[in-house]
Design a protein around this motif. Structure first.
Motif, PDB file in Angstrom:
ATOM      1  N   MET A   1     -72.389  14.283  33.874  1.00  0.00           N
ATOM      2  CA  MET A   1     -72.407  15.693  33.468  1.00  0.00           C
ATOM      3  C   MET A   1     -73.140  16.598  34.463  1.00  0.00           C
TER       4      MET A   1
ATOM      5  N   ILE B   1     -67.797  24.986  22.246  1.00  0.00           N
ATOM      6  CA  ILE B   1     -68.786  24.173  22.970  1.00  0.00           C
ATOM      7  C   ILE B   1     -70.167  24.739  22.681  1.00  0.00           C
TER       8      ILE B   1
ATOM      9  N   ASP C   1     -74.469  23.428  22.871  1.00  0.00           N
ATOM     10  CA  ASP C   1     -75.500  22.420  23.141  1.00  0.00           C
ATOM     11  C   ASP C   1     -74.903  21.134  23.736  1.00  0.00           C
ATOM     12  N   GLN C   2     -74.062  21.289  24.709  1.00  0.00           N
ATOM     13  CA  GLN C   2     -73.452  20.168  25.425  1.00  0.00           C
ATOM     14  C   GLN C   2     -72.589  19.284  24.532  1.00  0.00           C
ATOM     15  N   GLN C   3     -72.081  19.875  23.451  1.00  0.00           N
ATOM     16  CA  GLN C   3     -71.168  19.171  22.547  1.00  0.00           C
ATOM     17  C   GLN C   3     -69.913  20.020  22.385  1.00  0.00           C
TER      18      GLN C   3
ATOM     19  N   LEU D   1     -67.368  20.781  19.565  1.00  0.00           N
ATOM     20  CA  LEU D   1     -67.354  20.498  18.123  1.00  0.00           C
ATOM     21  C   LEU D   1     -66.410  21.433  17.372  1.00  0.00           C
TER      22      LEU D   1
ATOM     23  N   ARG E   1     -67.314  15.953  16.499  1.00  0.00           N
ATOM     24  CA  ARG E   1     -67.792  16.394  17.816  1.00  0.00           C
ATOM     25  C   ARG E   1     -67.706  15.287  18.845  1.00  0.00           C
ATOM     26  N   LEU E   2     -67.697  15.717  20.086  1.00  0.00           N
ATOM     27  CA  LEU E   2     -67.738  14.794  21.226  1.00  0.00           C
ATOM     28  C   LEU E   2     -68.708  15.395  22.230  1.00  0.00           C
ATOM     29  N   SER E   3     -69.521  14.554  22.863  1.00  0.00           N
ATOM     30  CA  SER E   3     -70.448  15.149  23.832  1.00  0.00           C
ATOM     31  C   SER E   3     -69.712  15.434  25.152  1.00  0.00           C
ATOM     32  N   VAL E   4     -70.145  16.495  25.798  1.00  0.00           N
ATOM     33  CA  VAL E   4     -69.574  16.858  27.104  1.00  0.00           C
ATOM     34  C   VAL E   4     -69.768  15.696  28.068  1.00  0.00           C
ATOM     35  N   LYS E   5     -70.916  15.064  27.959  1.00  0.00           N
ATOM     36  CA  LYS E   5     -71.225  13.955  28.854  1.00  0.00           C
ATOM     37  C   LYS E   5     -70.198  12.831  28.692  1.00  0.00           C
ATOM     38  N   GLU E   6     -69.849  12.555  27.436  1.00  0.00           N
ATOM     39  CA  GLU E   6     -68.902  11.456  27.216  1.00  0.00           C
ATOM     40  C   GLU E   6     -67.524  11.796  27.767  1.00  0.00           C
TER      41      GLU E   6
END
Lengths: 779, 294
Positions: free
Chosen positions: A489, A579, A581-583, A585, A593-598
């Motif tokens: 990320m 989007i 908090d880096q999610q 959702l 939700r899915l995290s941006v990082k994932e």
């Protein structure tokens, strides 16, 4: 992702520490294996001469000399170091009469410092020794130092394409009567109750960037021409070098090195052609060329000096009915920016006040001074010196308060902008004037200083200005930006915008970090001309405005892709996702939700389950991209107030205080904005009070170093109060407007007006030195 | 002409004063002496000079001293830096003109490199320490093959860039005489910006008594080929109270006594006009409580 963590905050410049500790790597620091040293041999003893004979034999025999190059040993193609050819369509360039009139090494010396030949040697010392052995026989030619001299009918003609040595005038085909403006000035002027007319003189001032010009070039064994340069315009210099040396753009690798100040001095090419020509002559070996300060001074460009005739007609109540202006500037020895500056100087004039009719003429003449070119403000400080003083003369004669007059008559939102036909999108000048006047105590001091006697007299003056944020629609405005999301990320932003030291890369990171909702620490900015797409360059106060716009668009592209992938993974329509908090959702059910990082990680590490054939995410590394053309130029305004004390027995001026109120729209980094205003004020005070490049009768520069050309030092600077007026522009990205070039503009007019207020005498020639003041006082 | 590279020269590094003198004798007239280098190196880079030999004083650290000797005055070794004038405790109190000249001299970096002797040897009409030393009076100690000789500062500067030092002599020391209890001195200079060479500088030394000024020395720089003593103007001050009227006469006399030229720093007209103004201001400051206002 929309929380403002960085935008609007005082973030120290990211490169400040490495610059202050000497870790930053400039072109002059580069050491490459097998590197050779190039010396540009210049003509120091003549400002105008023909080279009758060039004898390089003895120089070539010096042990350690690899090659000696005369005019015939390098490309004979001509060029123009300026970049207007890339900024306007070809037919406009032709109409403007732009010419390519420079050679790498010349047989016709047109100014002191013109390049005669080049020496390539194993060391700089050897190159220097060989340079002393170059024998040149010159035929001196007549020297012209002003437009008046070179315009004389019997004068030597510099260029057959430019009869009368007039490099430029507003072309009749585009501008009837070789002028622009509006209304019938002659008719309206006749209706004036009061006409004030003056001819001002503005000096040839130098950018004085700290890093003297230095380059490395290497024509490598793959057939690529590599050039390390601190140019402000890497993506313009790259194609210009490609054209000059007849290479495709992909065969020119332009490497941007740390820029030790620009201010326009590195706008377009400087000594890249000479350096690259030397490198082309020794394929496989890098060549470094460094210049001394004196060399930088006589051979690179400065601000256009010239005479500025201005006539302002007003009614008894101060209503401005007509303004007639004519700026005749001194182009110096080559065309370079002859059309651009002459044209633009009038833009700042026409953009300032609501005048019944206005006519501006701008023309430029060749002389034997060093070429004039781009300098922060691009004609605006010249206009400010003339316009703001003539306005104060009108106010003085009509007994009108100069602040009130300006508040009443300045242009504003909806009025025609500096580019006639493009209305101002916003204007906060009234608030600038009000808050500035309050901060300096305008009314009290204006009254208090009205009647003074004694040796020390104080004065207070005001100057306003308008500028631009990028040069749209006059010139090409285009910046590309790629944002690559790493699998963890973290982010790499690839672009070709230069950071001149103004902090633009810091600001661009702030913008990206807030847009993406990640820490600035996780963002790297990569400036690489092979990897990055186009950017017109850092000029015209555009990098935050246009570069920032490109970064925002590329961030939007990243976010679009994140939502697109999350929609697939979560099986939720894209429109339902957001989007935060880096999610990514669901708005309806935030649990989904899915995290941006994932998303970033699985895009890179995308595995297929051999049993099910399913993947662990949507494949593909996320890269956002923007090729951004701004829709406007959101011009900023500003008001500067100056207080001075003049010693009537010595003529010395002490600038006591400046208050600079700037219409910034929205300050992305307030501390950086203040830095721009303060640094600009430094240049403005120099132009107004102490700075001018001078020549002797033979056209040789008398003050080509900091010993003899005096800038304000730290002790000379006054107290400066910056007021950032934040009224977001409705069109601009984030509401922001520019500040870079605004700095050196209106402290010029404000300071000149303060001196005039102190003494009751207006000074028409800058710099206003103690010598000029004392002569005026003593009659 | 300007280069990033120094011209070629042979570098001489004598280990003693006598060896230095021997070298000067051997290469008569072809040697530039390098101490602080703040002028000499710049001049080499811009090829204003191209010496065959450069004799550096880097090994002669016994010339670093700046000593105040009660009853005798200040002794300044040839390698003493301008910055030392600001550090030496007695200079500010006993030699204010010299202290003030060092205080405004160039930049801190240059003050740390430039020597006081170098300023005197440069024989520039703009030298700030030189201007102060001319007003304070003093002597230059020159060492040649036949030993030492003392030259009065009034006789030291011959013309622009030329001094009484012979080619085979090394200037080793400056001596500034001890002030008396009634000595006053002051220095002032005009520049374009703070960090600059002077476009005009003035220093004065008076012996003040109840009735005014017993004796006066006035020096002015940038108004002639060397720093000038204004001896005619000095006479006006001696033995009479310092009044406004006298100061006007002094200003007028100074304007007549100087011979300024125009250069890139100022004009002849300006220097002439302002010389009187600055001189009267410096006199007023030096005279202090002895000033009689009418």
């Amino acid at each position: 992702m929309s929380k403002q963590t960085y935008v609007g905050k005082n973030i120290p410049k990211l490169d400040a520490r490495e610059k202050a500790t000497g870790q930053a790597i400039y072109a002059a620091d580069l050491q490459l294996p097998g590197m050779l040293y190039g010396k540009i041999v210049r003509c120091w003893d003549h400002a105008h001469a023909r080279v009758l004979k060039l004898d390089l034999a003895e120089a070539a025999r010096v042990p350690g000399v690899i090659k000696v190059l005369g005019p015939q040993d390098v490309t004979r193609k001509t060029y123009n170091t300026g970049v207007l050819d890339l900024m306007v369509p070809g037919e406009i360039g032709q109409l403007l009469g732009d010419v390519e009139d420079q050679h790498i090494f010349t047989e016709h010396v047109r100014h002191q410092g013109d390049a005669i030949c080049g020496i390539i040697a194993e060391s700089e010392e050897i190159a220097e020794l060989a340079a002393e052995k170059v024998k040149v026989l010159y035929e001196p030619l007549p020297v012209y130092l002003s437009a008046e001299e070179s315009a004389k009918p019997d004068a030597f003609q510099f260029d057959e394409r430019k009869p009368g040595n007039r490099a430029f005038q507003l072309p009749e085909a585009m501008f009837p009567d070789n002028s622009y403006g509006w209304g019938d000035v002659d008719v309206e002027m006749a209706k004036a109750d009061l006409i004030v007319e003056e001819t001002f003189y503005v000096p040839k001032v130098k950018q004085c960037q700290m890093e003297a010009h230095a380059y490395v070039a290497h024509y490598d064994q793959t057939g690529r021409l590599n050039c390390w340069t601190s140019t402000q315009m890497p993506k313009c210099v790259q194609p210009k070098l490609a054209r000059l040396f007849e290479l495709s753009i992909s065969r020119v690798n332009l490497v941007s090195t740390t820029i030790g100040g620009g201010f326009g001095a590195r706008l377009g090419m400087v000594f890249e052609p000479e350096t690259c020509a030397m490198a082309m002559a020794v394929p496989g070996r890098p060549v470094k060329v460094q210049s001394s300060r004196e060399e930088d001074w006589v051979a690179s460009e400065s601000r256009h000096p010239g005479k500025y005739k201005i006539k302002l007609g007003v009614k008894k109540d101060g209503t401005p009915v007509a303004l007639d202006a004519h700026f005749t500037s001194n182009a110096g020895a080559y065309f370079t920016h002859a059309s651009g500056t002459a044209f633009t100087t009038g833009s700042w004039l026409s953009g300032m006040y609501k005048i019944g009719a206005l006519r501006y003429k701008g023309d430029t003449y060749y002389t034997n001074q060093a070429p004039s070119g781009a300098f922060r403000g691009y004609g605006n400080p010249q206009t400010n010196f003339a316009l703001e003083q003539i306005v104060d003369q009108v106010c003085k004669k009509l007994k009108i308060d100069p602040v009130e007059w300006r508040k009443k008559w300045h242009k504003g939102e909806g009025d025609d902008g500096w580019c006639i036909g493009v209305p101002y999108s916003s204007c906060a000048l009234d608030e600038c004037l009000d808050r500035g006047a309050e901060a300096i105590g305008w009314k009290e001091k204006r009254a208090k200083y009205a009647n003074q006697s004694g040796t020390k007299r104080r004065g207070i003056g005001v100057g306003v200005m308008n500028h631009t944020s990028g040069a749209m629609p006059m010139l090409l405005e285009h910046t590309t930006c790629t944002i690559k999301m790493n699998e963890d990320m973290s982010v790499v932003i690839t672009l070709s915008c230069s950071d001149l030291g103004q902090g633009s890369h810091t600001v661009l990171k702030q913008i990206a970090a807030d847009s993406l909702g990640i820490s600035m620490d996780e963002i790297h900015i990569l400036v690489n001309m092979d990897a990055a797409g186009f950017d017109i360059g850092s000029h015209a106060s555009r990098t935050t405005y246009v570069g920032g716009g490109a970064v925002l668009k590329a961030c939007e592209d990243v976010k679009r892709q994140l939502i697109e992938r999350a929609a697939i993974r979560l099986e939720i329509p894209e429109g339902e996702l957001k989007i935060k908090d880096q999610q990514v959702l669901s708005r309806k059910n935030p649990e989904k939700r899915l995290s941006v990082k994932e998303i970033c990680h699985t895009g890179v590490y995308n595995f297929t389950d051999p049993q099910t054939g399913k993947t662990n995410g949507v494949p593909g590394q996320i890269q956002g991209y923007a090729s951004h053309f701004p829709s406007h130029n959101s011009p900023p305004f500003g008001a500067c107030f100056a207080e001075v004390e003049v010693d009537t027995e010595t003529g010395e001026v002490q600038v006591l205080e400046l208050v600079i109120a700037h219409d910034i729209g929205r300050a992305i980094n307030p501390m950086a904005v203040e830095g721009q205003l303060e640094g600009g004020a430094h240049q403005a005070l120099g132009m107004t009070l102490t700075e001018e490049t001078c020549y002797d009768e033979a056209g040789l520069c008398r003050n080509n170093s900091f010993t003899d050309y005096k800038l304000f030092g730290p002790v000379d600077m006054p107290k400066i109060t910056c007021i950032l007026v934040e009224q977001p522009d409705p069109i601009a990205p984030l509401g922001m407007k520019s500040v870079g070039e605004a700095g050196p503009v209106n402290p010029v007019g404000a300071t000149a007006n303060a001196i005039s207020h102190a003494l009751g005498i207006m000074f028409t020639a800058a710099p206003i030195t103690p010598e000029k003041i004392l002569r005026a006082i003593n009659g | 002409m300007s280069s990033r590279i120094l011209p070629q020269f042979a570098l001489l590094t004598p280990q003693s004063i006598s060896e230095a003198v021997d070298m000067l004798a051997q290469y008569q007239g072809q040697v530039s002496v390098l101490a602080g280098g703040t002028d000499l190196l710049v001049w080499n880079y811009i090829r204003k000079v191209k010496p065959t030999y450069v004799l550096r004083l880097s090994a002669l650290d016994d010339l670093d001293y700046m000593n105040y000797i009660p009853g005798e005055g200040l002794r300044i070794g040839a390698r003493a830096k301008v910055a030392q004038l600001l550090e030496q405790p007695e200079v500010a109190g006993k030699f204010p003109a010299l202290y003030e000249s060092a205080l405004t001299f160039a930049t801190p970096q240059i003050r740390n490199m430039a020597t006081v002797m170098g300023n005197v040897l440069r024989a520039s009409p703009a030298g700030d320490c030189s201007c102060a030393i001319l007003a304070l009076g003093g002597q230059v100690v020159l060492q040649g093959p036949d030993g030492q000789r003392l030259v009065d500062i009034d006789d030291f500067w011959i013309s622009y860039g030329v001094t009484a030092r012979k080619n085979d002599e090394l200037a080793v020391e400056l001596r500034i005489p001890e002030p008396t209890s009634i000595t006053r001195s002051a220095f002032y200079r005009l520049t374009r910006v703070h960090e600059d060479l002077a476009k005009l500088n003035v220093a004065v030394r008076f012996e003040m008594c109840q009735n005014g000024c017993r004796s006066a020395r006035i020096s002015m720089g940038c108004v002639g080929p060397t720093p000038l003593r204004l001896k005619q103007t000095e006479k006006l001050l001696e033995g009479v109270p310092v009044t406004d009227e006298l100061l006007q006469q002094v200003a007028a006399a100074a304007r007549k006594e100087i011979a300024p030229i125009a250069d890139q720093r100022s004009t002849e007209e300006y220097r002439r006009q302002v010389s009187g103004v600055i001189l009267t201001r410096v006199i007023e400051r030096a005279a202090g409580t002895h000033r009689i206002a009418i």
